[in-house]
Design a protein around this motif. Structure first.
Motif, short mmCIF file in Angstrom:
data_model
loop_
_atom_site.label_atom_id
_atom_site.label_comp_id
_atom_site.label_asym_id
_atom_site.label_seq_id
_atom_site.Cartn_x
_atom_site.Cartn_y
_atom_site.Cartn_z
N THR A 125 -1.71 10.98 8.13
CA THR A 125 -1.33 11.03 9.55
C THR A 125 -0.26 12.09 9.75
O THR A 125 0.51 12.40 8.83
CB THR A 125 -0.80 9.66 10.00
OG1 THR A 125 0.18 9.23 9.05
CG2 THR A 125 -1.91 8.63 10.08
N LYS A 129 0.86 -1.19 0.00
CA LYS A 129 0.00 0.00 0.00
C LYS A 129 0.89 1.24 0.00
O LYS A 129 1.97 1.24 0.60
CB LYS A 129 -0.87 0.02 1.26
CG LYS A 129 -1.95 -1.06 1.28
CD LYS A 129 -3.14 -0.66 0.43
CE LYS A 129 -4.29 -1.64 0.59
NZ LYS A 129 -5.42 -1.33 -0.31
N MET A 159 -7.88 14.23 4.12
CA MET A 159 -7.16 13.41 3.14
C MET A 159 -6.69 12.07 3.72
O MET A 159 -6.07 11.28 3.02
CB MET A 159 -5.92 14.17 2.62
CG MET A 159 -6.22 15.53 2.02
SD MET A 159 -7.10 15.42 0.47
CE MET A 159 -5.81 14.85 -0.60
N GLY A 160 -6.95 11.85 5.00
CA GLY A 160 -6.50 10.60 5.63
C GLY A 160 -4.99 10.54 5.79
O GLY A 160 -4.39 9.47 5.72
N ASN A 178 1.19 4.59 1.46
CA ASN A 178 0.70 5.54 2.46
C ASN A 178 1.53 6.81 2.38
O ASN A 178 2.75 6.75 2.23
CB ASN A 178 0.83 4.95 3.86
CG ASN A 178 -0.30 4.01 4.18
OD1 ASN A 178 -1.47 4.37 4.07
ND2 ASN A 178 0.03 2.79 4.55
N SER A 188 -3.83 0.68 4.31
CA SER A 188 -3.96 2.05 3.81
C SER A 188 -4.66 2.91 4.85
O SER A 188 -5.80 2.63 5.22
CB SER A 188 -4.76 2.07 2.50
OG SER A 188 -5.14 3.38 2.21
N HIS A 189 -3.96 3.95 5.31
CA HIS A 189 -4.58 4.86 6.28
C HIS A 189 -5.70 5.66 5.61
O HIS A 189 -6.62 6.12 6.27
CB HIS A 189 -3.54 5.84 6.83
CG HIS A 189 -2.53 5.17 7.73
ND1 HIS A 189 -2.83 4.79 9.01
CD2 HIS A 189 -1.25 4.80 7.51
CE1 HIS A 189 -1.76 4.23 9.56
NE2 HIS A 189 -0.79 4.21 8.67
N GLN A 190 -5.61 5.82 4.31
CA GLN A 190 -6.60 6.64 3.62
C GLN A 190 -7.89 5.88 3.35
O GLN A 190 -8.97 6.45 3.45
CB GLN A 190 -6.01 7.17 2.31
CG GLN A 190 -4.91 8.19 2.59
CD GLN A 190 -4.21 8.67 1.35
OE1 GLN A 190 -3.65 7.87 0.59
NE2 GLN A 190 -4.21 9.96 1.12
N THR A 191 -7.78 4.60 3.00
CA THR A 191 -9.00 3.83 2.69
C THR A 191 -9.32 2.80 3.77
O THR A 191 -10.33 2.10 3.69
CB THR A 191 -8.84 3.08 1.35
OG1 THR A 191 -7.71 2.17 1.47
CG2 THR A 191 -8.56 4.04 0.21
#
Lengths: 252, 333
Positions: A146, A12, A143-144, A14, B190-193
């Motif tokens: 951190t 993923k 926007m998610g 990030n 995924s921190h976003q999803t």
């Protein structure tokens, strides 16, 4: 198996944890004060609530500050993690408070030119800086992304002479955020005339630091090193800032 | 029935700073219970790797010995209080052994235990717990951070009980669970999803196909070469997986996955026919105690000298083992 169990394409993506930093810089008339080799012109000027002798030559505080900020940017850009983590904005305050540079990717940023004004609207400057940091955090939420605790670096060489109510509001907001561990504040006094007592009112956790003229480079070197450490910290890992060492050279 | 694997790798930041790997993982099977546990020692706590080690070992033994008691307790708050109390008792003993403060032993904690058709899940702090059901990966417990990325909750935190998440239920079609530390989550979550990387399903499938030692070796290699490059933090993972109706083993892999496992090119001529032969061979070996070249040759309607090539390849890939007297058996049984 043909390839590794896990390949880069399987991961993923990030975004890097961000560290929002606002440099809140005094650009009042007194920041034009010079040191080094200079000659008096015999003329005077009234700026920032004081009468000043005008000179030729020498190195001004604002010139050194400009150089220090540039070095700070360069040091951050050279670090593999911090260049993606650090997001920097610059607020200047003189007669009014201005956002000279808003948060964006460091790669796209160029250090703007700091220009002198007249008075020292410190309260207005800090309030604008806090507003920008809050807005940035909201963007991260949406926007998610951190992020780490935001940093506010407040640098001044004199006494505030803007709106007293704005100053009280700025102190109250800053102290409240610091006490709730939602902000790291670095109040820095420049030269002998800096109002250290006033700067200390912004900082319930650590004393304001005094940096002598022409020592900005060392300060920004220290600041970038601390920011690089912070951008690599993990959960439960409180970054210990080597405040003693900076205090040492600040008093030279 | 469950297969359990684990992996923990020291992060780049810890290598540079000379601090040990503070991520600890433990897997345990006993009394009909399978348990996986993972703890990420707090970066600011100097002996947190010892705390993480002790806590993971303790919860594995505790849930193995007393699964039914924990599962049958209807009061979730009581479960949290009692579990934290027992963990703190363990850490208090360790504190005395190491002559340190309790906070020096702080860590997060992620646990899944399963017995028959029941499971228990415990989570304190960050990291992620995922599960695999009907071929889909889902998040069972998201990371618990404060507002900032470097803030989380630990076994020794005053709010450990209030921030702890627990869950229990029937397994149903759940075929696997995965625990990962926050370092690993940088790559697999995924921190976003708030979703998990599909490669975790691949790892679960491979765990069912290959022997545990091979999967742990491959995992370690992948973590060392790929996963830790994404973070400065330690990276760890523990998972448990079992065959279900939707995935029993090699024969349920896609054609691409079979080629990957067998190390053959998808563009090889007659690939479908070849894969069908491999599938028949694996099905026969998986379902019978042992097979011979001749019996397999009959099964796939191919002369023994050609069947041998197929056998040699699955043997080389570690899918089967050769026994005495020319017999072959599955590697995972």
């Amino acid at each position: 198996m043909n390839n590794q169990l896990v390949e880069l394409k399987d991961l993923k993506n990030n975004p890097t944890h961000r560290v929002p930093v606002c440099l809140c810089l005094d650009t009042s008339g007194s920041m034009g004060a010079v040191t080094g080799n200079f000659t008096y012109t015999g003329k005077t000027s009234f700026l920032d609530g004081k009468k000043w002798d005008l000179v030729d030559g020498g190195t001004s505080r604002i010139f050194e500050l400009q150089q220090g900020v540039s070095l700070f940017f360069e040091a951050i850009k050279e670090d593999g993690t911090a260049k993606y983590a650090a997001e920097i904005s610059i607020v200047t305050f003189d007669d009014t408070a201005k956002c000279l540079m808003d948060f964006t990717s460091l790669e796209d940023q160029r250090v703007p030119e700091l220009t002198l004004g007249d008075n020292t609207s410190m309260g207005e400057g800090v309030n604008l800086a806090l507003d920008l940091l809050e807005k940035r955090k909201q963007m991260y939420h949406q926007m998610g992304i951190t992020y780490y605790q935001p940093w506010l670096v407040l640098m001044t060489d004199g006494e505030p002479n803007g709106n007293p109510a704005e100053l009280d509001r700025a102190i109250s907001r800053t102290v409240d955020l610091v006490k709730k561990e939602k902000l790291s504040v670095f109040p820095i006094g420049i030269g002998e005339e800096a109002d250290m007592a006033m700067l200390n009112r912004f900082s319930p956790a650590r004393r304001a630091l005094k940096v002598k003229e022409l020592k900005f480079r060392e300060f920004f070197d220290w600041l970038s090193g601390s920011l690089i450490k912070a951008s690599q910290s993990g959960p439960g890992e409180k970054v210990k800032l080597d405040v003693d060492s900076i205090q040492g050279w600040g008093e030279l | 029935m469950w297969k359990l694997v684990k992996c923990a790798v020291q992060g780049r930041g810890h290598v540079k700073a000379g601090t040990p790997c503070q991520d600890k993982v433990c897997t345990y099977t006993g009394n009909g219970v399978s348990v996986i546990a993972l703890a990420d020692g707090a970066g600011s706590a100097r002996l947190s790797h010892f705390g993480a080690q002790r806590v993971t070992q303790f919860v594995c033994e505790e849930f193995s010995d007393h699964f039914d008691d924990w599962f049958q307790e209807p009061d979730g708050v009581l479960v949290k209080k009692q579990l934290v109390q027992k963990i703190l008792e363990q850490l208090t003993d360790l504190r005395q052994e190491l002559n340190c403060e309790l906070r020096d032993l702080a860590s997060t904690l992620l646990v899944v235990a399963a017995k028959e058709d029941c499971f228990l899940l415990i989570h304190i702090g960050d990291g992620v717990i995922g599960y695999w059901r009907d071929g889909e990966l889902k998040v069972a417990s998201h990371p618990e951070n404060g507002e900032f990325a470097n803030i989380t909750f630990f076994t020794t935190s005053s709010n450990a009980i209030s921030t702890m998440k627990i869950a229990k239920g029937n397994l149903g079609n759940i075929a696997g669970f995965v625990l990962m530390s926050d370092g690993t989550a940088e790559s697999f979550y995924s921190h976003q999803t708030s979703s998990l990387a599909g490669v975790l399903a691949k790892i679960m499938k491979m765990t069912l196909i290959f022997p545990q030692e091979k999967i742990e070796k491959d995992l370690l290699e992948s973590f060392e070469q790929v996963v830790i490059q994404r973070t400065h933090d330690d990276c760890s993972l523990a998972l448990m997986v079992r065959p279900t109706d939707s995935f029993t083993g090699f024969e349920d892999l896609s054609q691409e996955e079979k080629c990957d496992v067998l190390e053959i090119n998808m563009l090889t001529p007659d690939i479908k026919k070849k894969l069908a032969r491999y599938t028949k061979i694996m099905r026969m070996i998986n379902r019978r105690p042992s097979c011979t070249l001749v019996s397999l040759s009959r099964e796939i309607h191919l002369k023994p000298k050609y069947t041998r090539k197929y056998l040699m390849n699955v043997l080389r890939c570690g899918l089967i083992q050769s026994c005495k007297n020319g017999h072959y058996k599955s590697s995972v049984k």
